[in-house]
Design a protein around this motif. Structure first.
Motif, mmCIF file in Angstrom:
data_model
loop_
_atom_site.group_PDB
_atom_site.id
_atom_site.type_symbol
_atom_site.label_atom_id
_atom_site.label_comp_id
_atom_site.label_asym_id
_atom_site.label_seq_id
_atom_site.Cartn_x
_atom_site.Cartn_y
_atom_site.Cartn_z
ATOM 1 N N LEU A 96 -1.109 -5.840 -0.004
ATOM 2 C CA LEU A 96 -0.673 -5.803 1.385
ATOM 3 C C LEU A 96 -1.044 -4.418 1.877
ATOM 4 O O LEU A 96 -0.528 -3.418 1.378
ATOM 5 C CB LEU A 96 0.841 -6.034 1.486
ATOM 6 C CG LEU A 96 1.361 -7.328 0.866
ATOM 7 C CD1 LEU A 96 2.870 -7.435 1.037
ATOM 8 C CD2 LEU A 96 0.663 -8.539 1.435
ATOM 9 N N ARG A 97 -1.960 -4.368 2.862
ATOM 10 C CA ARG A 97 -2.536 -3.090 3.262
ATOM 11 C C ARG A 97 -2.351 -2.817 4.740
ATOM 12 O O ARG A 97 -2.078 -3.707 5.531
ATOM 13 C CB ARG A 97 -4.033 -3.078 2.950
ATOM 14 C CG ARG A 97 -4.290 -3.223 1.463
ATOM 15 C CD ARG A 97 -5.474 -2.527 0.966
ATOM 16 N NE ARG A 97 -5.445 -1.092 1.208
ATOM 17 C CZ ARG A 97 -6.499 -0.315 1.025
ATOM 18 N NH1 ARG A 97 -7.646 -0.821 0.618
ATOM 19 N NH2 ARG A 97 -6.414 0.982 1.233
ATOM 20 N N LYS A 98 -2.589 -1.555 5.083
ATOM 21 C CA LYS A 98 -2.573 -1.157 6.485
ATOM 22 C C LYS A 98 -3.756 -1.785 7.202
ATOM 23 O O LYS A 98 -4.760 -2.141 6.586
ATOM 24 C CB LYS A 98 -2.619 0.365 6.593
ATOM 25 C CG LYS A 98 -1.367 1.002 6.034
ATOM 26 C CD LYS A 98 -1.408 2.495 6.110
ATOM 27 C CE LYS A 98 -0.102 3.021 5.517
ATOM 28 N NZ LYS A 98 -0.017 4.445 5.497
ATOM 29 N N LYS A 99 -3.623 -1.887 8.504
ATOM 30 C CA LYS A 99 -4.634 -2.515 9.348
ATOM 31 C C LYS A 99 -6.021 -1.917 9.106
ATOM 32 O O LYS A 99 -6.181 -0.704 9.043
ATOM 33 C CB LYS A 99 -4.238 -2.343 10.821
ATOM 34 C CG LYS A 99 -5.156 -3.011 11.797
ATOM 35 C CD LYS A 99 -4.665 -2.797 13.215
ATOM 36 C CE LYS A 99 -5.675 -3.341 14.207
ATOM 37 N NZ LYS A 99 -5.277 -3.081 15.575
ATOM 38 N N GLY A 100 -7.006 -2.812 8.947
ATOM 39 C CA GLY A 100 -8.402 -2.398 8.840
ATOM 40 C C GLY A 100 -8.863 -1.971 7.463
ATOM 41 O O GLY A 100 -9.991 -1.519 7.308
ATOM 42 N N LYS A 101 -8.027 -2.118 6.439
ATOM 43 C CA LYS A 101 -8.385 -1.653 5.086
ATOM 44 C C LYS A 101 -8.901 -2.758 4.173
ATOM 45 O O LYS A 101 -9.397 -2.468 3.093
ATOM 46 C CB LYS A 101 -7.169 -0.992 4.416
ATOM 47 C CG LYS A 101 -6.652 0.214 5.150
ATOM 48 C CD LYS A 101 -7.602 1.365 5.019
ATOM 49 C CE LYS A 101 -7.001 2.627 5.630
ATOM 50 N NZ LYS A 101 -7.857 3.770 5.476
ATOM 51 N N LEU A 102 -8.768 -4.020 4.577
ATOM 52 C CA LEU A 102 -9.209 -5.132 3.741
ATOM 53 C C LEU A 102 -10.462 -5.786 4.312
ATOM 54 O O LEU A 102 -10.543 -6.007 5.525
ATOM 55 C CB LEU A 102 -8.105 -6.186 3.628
ATOM 56 C CG LEU A 102 -6.872 -5.800 2.834
ATOM 57 C CD1 LEU A 102 -5.767 -6.830 3.029
ATOM 58 C CD2 LEU A 102 -7.217 -5.658 1.358
ATOM 59 N N PRO A 103 -11.424 -6.140 3.470
ATOM 60 C CA PRO A 103 -12.619 -6.839 3.952
ATOM 61 C C PRO A 103 -12.329 -8.316 4.209
ATOM 62 O O PRO A 103 -11.345 -8.861 3.713
ATOM 63 C CB PRO A 103 -13.600 -6.679 2.785
ATOM 64 C CG PRO A 103 -12.732 -6.612 1.579
ATOM 65 C CD PRO A 103 -11.488 -5.877 2.029
ATOM 66 N N GLU B 290 0.827 -1.218 0.000
ATOM 67 C CA GLU B 290 0.000 0.000 0.000
ATOM 68 C C GLU B 290 0.850 1.252 0.000
ATOM 69 O O GLU B 290 1.806 1.343 0.753
ATOM 70 C CB GLU B 290 -0.904 0.002 1.240
ATOM 71 C CG GLU B 290 -1.839 1.147 1.256
ATOM 72 C CD GLU B 290 -2.936 1.015 2.310
ATOM 73 O OE1 GLU B 290 -3.516 2.045 2.631
ATOM 74 O OE2 GLU B 290 -3.215 -0.086 2.789
ATOM 75 N N SER B 291 0.488 2.190 -0.743
ATOM 76 C CA SER B 291 -0.471 2.193 -1.837
ATOM 77 C C SER B 291 0.212 2.337 -3.188
ATOM 78 O O SER B 291 -0.276 1.850 -4.198
ATOM 79 C CB SER B 291 -1.498 3.293 -1.655
ATOM 80 O OG SER B 291 -0.913 4.570 -1.790
ATOM 81 N N ASP C 106 7.023 -2.545 -4.528
ATOM 82 C CA ASP C 106 6.669 -1.218 -4.036
ATOM 83 C C ASP C 106 7.265 -0.214 -5.009
ATOM 84 O O ASP C 106 8.034 -0.585 -5.894
ATOM 85 C CB ASP C 106 7.198 -1.003 -2.615
ATOM 86 C CG ASP C 106 6.382 0.008 -1.821
ATOM 87 O OD1 ASP C 106 5.523 0.704 -2.418
ATOM 88 O OD2 ASP C 106 6.605 0.122 -0.609
ATOM 89 N N ASP C 107 6.914 1.039 -4.844
ATOM 90 C CA ASP C 107 7.477 2.047 -5.746
ATOM 91 C C ASP C 107 8.919 2.365 -5.387
ATOM 92 O O ASP C 107 9.728 2.657 -6.251
ATOM 93 C CB ASP C 107 6.627 3.322 -5.751
ATOM 94 C CG ASP C 107 6.687 4.080 -4.435
ATOM 95 O OD1 ASP C 107 6.630 3.447 -3.363
ATOM 96 O OD2 ASP C 107 6.776 5.326 -4.467
#
Length: 174
Positions: free
Chosen positions: A77-84, A56-57, A118-119
């Motif tokens: 791969l996301r920060k906590k709480g961003k994926l359902p 992310e992101s 990642d970038d």
């Protein structure tokens, strides 16, 4: 084509003394973006991935089109709480505190070959956390890549210590 010609340096962002390497100028230049994706595809193909994992992101901007080009899957791969749905979390240390990164529980099958993207690679903290999370769920992390590498920081060494080969398109020594 020199990819560095299409990456803008922004001084004093996000705070004084930092030179931010902005890939938005690369993304906006169709020919340069095509060349960058072609070169990254050539480099990442060596790792024989089944799936690309974008961090992310801005890593999403790199991994998603590259996955299409290589004919493999893409996961976030996301920060906590961003994926359902059900997720698996990995907590990791920062210079001043901790952070978390998550993946959906069913995003990767055990034993799948994954390359993390990642970038930019700097200290390697987030990339290392992504690798550790993927290994936690049974992935075989075969490589890592980014568009930009800040070679004067320890990111590449940290990945080497994990046994993960790394490639980048543009390396900066200061």
């Amino acid at each position: 084509m020199n990819i560095k010609d299409h990456i803008r340096g922004v001084p004093d962002f996000p705070k004084p003394g930092i030179l931010f390497y902005d890939i938005s100028t690369l993304l906006a230049h169709a020919d340069a973006w095509q060349v960058a994706m072609g070169r990254l595809a050539r480099d990442v193909r060596r790792y024989q991935p089944d799936v690309l994992a974008g961090i992310e992101s801005r890593g999403f901007l790199v991994a998603a089109p590259l996955a299409m080009k290589l004919g493999c899957g893409f996961v976030m791969l996301r920060k906590k709480g961003k994926l359902p749905g059900k997720t698996i979390r990995h907590d990791y240390a920062l210079e001043y505190g901790t952070d978390s990164i998550e993946i959906q529980q069913d995003a990767i099958a055990e034993g799948q070959r994954v390359v993390v993207l990642d970038d930019l690679l700097a200290t390697g903290g987030t990339m290392t956390a992504g690798i550790e999370l993927l290994r936690k769920i049974g992935a075989e992390v075969t490589g890592a890549a980014s568009i930009v590498e800040l070679a004067f920081l320890p990111g590449r060494q940290r990945l080497k210590e994990l046994g993960v080969p790394f490639t980048s398109l543009a390396s900066y020594d200061e």
